[in-house]
Design a protein around this motif. Structure first.
Motif, PDB file in Angstrom:
ATOM      1  N   SER A 202       2.348  66.710  71.317  1.00  0.00           N
ATOM      2  CA  SER A 202       1.954  65.315  71.522  1.00  0.00           C
ATOM      3  C   SER A 202       2.309  64.820  72.920  1.00  0.00           C
ATOM      4  CB  SER A 202       2.595  64.424  70.467  1.00  0.00           C
ATOM      5  OG  SER A 202       4.005  64.501  70.574  1.00  0.00           O
TER       6      SER A 202
ATOM      7  N   CYS B  51       2.576  65.849  76.904  1.00  0.00           N
ATOM      8  CA  CYS B  51       2.216  66.809  77.944  1.00  0.00           C
ATOM      9  C   CYS B  51       3.189  66.620  79.115  1.00  0.00           C
ATOM     10  CB  CYS B  51       0.780  66.568  78.395  1.00  0.00           C
ATOM     11  SG  CYS B  51       0.298  67.531  79.845  1.00  0.00           S
ATOM     12  N   ALA B  52       3.944  67.639  79.441  1.00  0.00           N
ATOM     13  CA  ALA B  52       4.919  67.550  80.533  1.00  0.00           C
ATOM     14  C   ALA B  52       4.240  67.162  81.835  1.00  0.00           C
ATOM     15  CB  ALA B  52       5.657  68.878  80.687  1.00  0.00           C
ATOM     16  N   CYS B  53       3.091  67.745  82.102  1.00  0.00           N
ATOM     17  CA  CYS B  53       2.388  67.457  83.347  1.00  0.00           C
ATOM     18  C   CYS B  53       1.976  65.988  83.420  1.00  0.00           C
ATOM     19  CB  CYS B  53       1.172  68.372  83.472  1.00  0.00           C
ATOM     20  SG  CYS B  53       0.306  68.209  85.044  1.00  0.00           S
ATOM     21  N   THR B  54       1.380  65.478  82.359  1.00  0.00           N
ATOM     22  CA  THR B  54       0.952  64.081  82.329  1.00  0.00           C
ATOM     23  C   THR B  54       2.139  63.140  82.464  1.00  0.00           C
ATOM     24  OG1 THR B  54      -0.968  64.631  80.990  1.00  0.00           O
ATOM     25  CG2 THR B  54      -0.262  62.330  80.970  1.00  0.00           C
TER      26      THR B  54
ATOM     27  N   LEU C 217      -1.710  70.896  69.153  1.00  0.00           N
ATOM     28  CA  LEU C 217      -1.260  70.649  70.519  1.00  0.00           C
ATOM     29  C   LEU C 217      -0.034  69.751  70.520  1.00  0.00           C
ATOM     30  CD1 LEU C 217      -4.650  69.960  72.347  1.00  0.00           C
ATOM     31  CD2 LEU C 217      -3.269  72.025  72.461  1.00  0.00           C
TER      32      LEU C 217
END
Length: 149
Positions: free
Chosen positions: A10, A12-15, A8
Motif C-alpha cells: 500500500s 510505495c517507497a519511491c512515491t 501490491l
C-alpha cells in the motif's frame, strides 16, 4: 474497467520519498529564492567549493546525478558566472567557483542555515536523528541493491 491488485504494497517507497523531497525542496527553494538560486544550484556550489577543482564525473557521483543532468544543472550557474568549467586530464572536465560564485554561496548560506534549523526544529531532535540515520541507512541499502547508476 479498473483493476486493482491487492497484492501490491500500500505504500510505495519511491512515491513517499519523492513527495517528501518535493516538499523539502520547496521549503529550501523559498529560502534561497532571494539569492536567485535553487536548492540544486546551492548544492552544486557547495560541493564544488569543498573539492575544487572538482572533476564533473566526481561531482555527478557526489550528487547522485547522471552527467547529462549535471551538465543541464550547471548551465545556468555557469551562465551567471558562478562556476567555471575547464578541461582536466584526458577528456575530463573540472569545475571551480569564481569569485562571484563564492560570494553568491556566502550570501545564501545564512538563509540556507536558517531553513535547516527550522526543518530540524519542526521535526524535533529525536525525529531528526532518526530520520537522518534512517535515510543514510536506506540509501546504503539501495546502493547495495544496485541503485547506483
Amino acid at each position: 474497467m479498473h483493476m486493482h491488485d491487492d497484492s501490491l504494497p500500500s505504500v510505495c517507497a519511491c512515491t513517499m520519498l519523492r513527495k517528501a523531497a518535493r516538499i523539502t525542496g520547496r521549503l529550501y527553494d523559498s529560502a534561497l529564492a532571494g539569492h536567485g538560486m535553487t536548492t540544486a544550484q546551492f548544492a552544486i556550489l557547495r560541493h564544488v567549493a569543498r573539492g575544487e577543482p572538482l572533476a564533473l564525473s566526481r561531482l555527478a557521483e557526489q550528487l547522485e546525478m547522471d552527467r547529462s543532468s549535471l551538465y543541464r544543472a550547471l548551465a545556468p550557474i555557469e551562465k551567471r558566472g558562478w562556476v567555471g568549467v575547464t578541461a582536466g586530464a584526458g577528456r575530463s572536465k573540472r569545475a571551480s567557483l569564481s569569485a562571484a560564485g563564492r560570494e553568491a554561496l556566502r550570501a545564501a548560506e545564512p538563509d540556507w542555515a536558517a531553513m535547516q534549523r527550522r526543518v530540524e526544529a519542526e521535526a524535533g531532535p529525536a525525529l531528526w536523528r532518526e530520520l537522518k540515520a534512517g535515510i543514510e541507512g536506506f540509501t546504503q541499502s539501495l546502493e547495495r541493491a544496485g541503485g547506483r547508476a
